[in-house]
Design an enzyme around this catalytic site. Sequence first.
Site, short mmCIF file in Angstrom:
data_model
loop_
_atom_site.label_atom_id
_atom_site.label_comp_id
_atom_site.label_asym_id
_atom_site.label_seq_id
_atom_site.Cartn_x
_atom_site.Cartn_y
_atom_site.Cartn_z
N SER A 42 0.63 -1.11 0.09
CA SER A 42 0.05 0.08 -0.12
C SER A 42 0.75 1.21 0.06
O SER A 42 0.39 2.40 -0.31
CB SER A 42 -0.85 0.14 1.31
N SER A 83 -4.06 2.38 2.41
CA SER A 83 -3.98 1.17 3.29
C SER A 83 -5.10 0.43 2.57
O SER A 83 -6.35 0.78 2.62
CB SER A 83 -4.36 1.35 4.72
N SER A 85 -6.45 -2.47 3.06
CA SER A 85 -7.31 -3.03 4.12
C SER A 85 -8.16 -1.99 4.95
O SER A 85 -9.24 -2.17 5.35
CB SER A 85 -6.80 -4.14 4.99
N THR A 88 -4.32 -1.10 8.46
CA THR A 88 -2.66 -1.19 8.76
C THR A 88 -2.47 -0.69 10.06
O THR A 88 -2.65 0.91 9.87
CB THR A 88 -2.16 -0.77 7.51
N ARG A 136 -0.72 -6.28 -2.80
CA ARG A 136 0.18 -6.15 -3.59
C ARG A 136 -0.44 -6.31 -5.02
O ARG A 136 0.19 -5.86 -6.10
CB ARG A 136 1.32 -7.32 -3.56
N GLU A 215 7.16 -11.65 -1.65
CA GLU A 215 5.72 -12.31 -1.14
C GLU A 215 5.36 -13.45 -2.15
O GLU A 215 4.71 -14.34 -1.64
CB GLU A 215 4.64 -11.02 -1.41
N HIS A 231 29.26 4.73 -3.16
CA HIS A 231 29.95 5.51 -2.10
C HIS A 231 29.96 4.53 -0.86
O HIS A 231 30.50 4.77 0.24
CB HIS A 231 29.31 6.72 -1.75
N LYS A 325 1.16 -10.63 12.23
CA LYS A 325 -0.27 -10.24 12.55
C LYS A 325 -0.94 -10.63 13.67
O LYS A 325 -1.31 -10.04 14.53
CB LYS A 325 -0.89 -9.91 11.34
#
Length: 331
Positions: A42, A83, A85, A88, A136, A215, A231, A325
Amino acid sequence: MKKLVEGFVQQLRHAIEIGESASVTFSGPKYKNVVIAGMGSSGIGGSIIKSYVADKLSVPLLLSNGYNIPAFIGPSTLFIASSFSGNTEETISAVREAMEAEASVCFVTSGGELLRIAQENSMPHIVIPDDSGQPRASLGYSLVQQLYLLYYAELLDDTFKVELAQSINLLEEQIGSIKVQASALASTFRGKLPVLYASDLFEPVAVRLQHQLNENAKQLAHVNVFPEMNHNEIMGWQYPEKLFEQLVVLYIRTSYDHQRVKLRMDLSKAIFERKEQSVMEIEAVGATFMEQVLYLVHLFDWVSVYLAELNKVDPETIDNINYLKGELSKV
């Protein structure tokens, strides 16, 4: 997941329809800065937009990828919360802090707590479909709606609409070539650690590929950008020697790469080759930044589902994320 990737062009079309029909108004003062908050899939849309508007917005745009927000956020900030859902936890936390700071908060979400907050407080929001069930697989929706929010806030002109239409045409024309390239890349990545290098402007595209490999294909990948890696990371190409046998380097090239970045990429090849590391290259197709970004996104999404097949894994399952989660919800 393959069907969802196949539907990317149609998703972009639908996203434009949603954006065009959105009833969104902003009544705040003229904004002095923009902050886009979002995590994971998201949040990557905001990263792409940051690169896209770098030469278009007259105010700074920053990203907020965590629980807390920068201290400068206030009444003159346009705060976009993205988001899929709407639940989040990091983004919800950031939104609450932004509301306390009296920022002008708006939302892109399919529902959940963020939609409740938006509706309860009569805040600008655009609702996206949740049919895919996969954040996704909804990048087209979140990316396009964030552009429309900037447009409705009178920070961005309507040029992006033409560029989106051109990008859709390009993807339809190139789909055969995209699948061929994606299949070849997936075969090369199998059993290896992909090291993905791009210019700083296209870092979000490289990160998107990393996310999709993680994923969908359940495989690690590494990302860095030119010129920054020259660098520091370039010195790491010495040890551990056994690791180099497991690497495969991919250059993401575009017509927007700075001339000095192109030279740095060319010169760095010699260092990789000393470790017997050949460098694969993908050249973005398209006349505009938007076309090249969406071309690469679609190409790399195909890479991830093809690699999932080779790895014999289900691209839709996210067991480790669900575990985290679940455990976090207990605390």
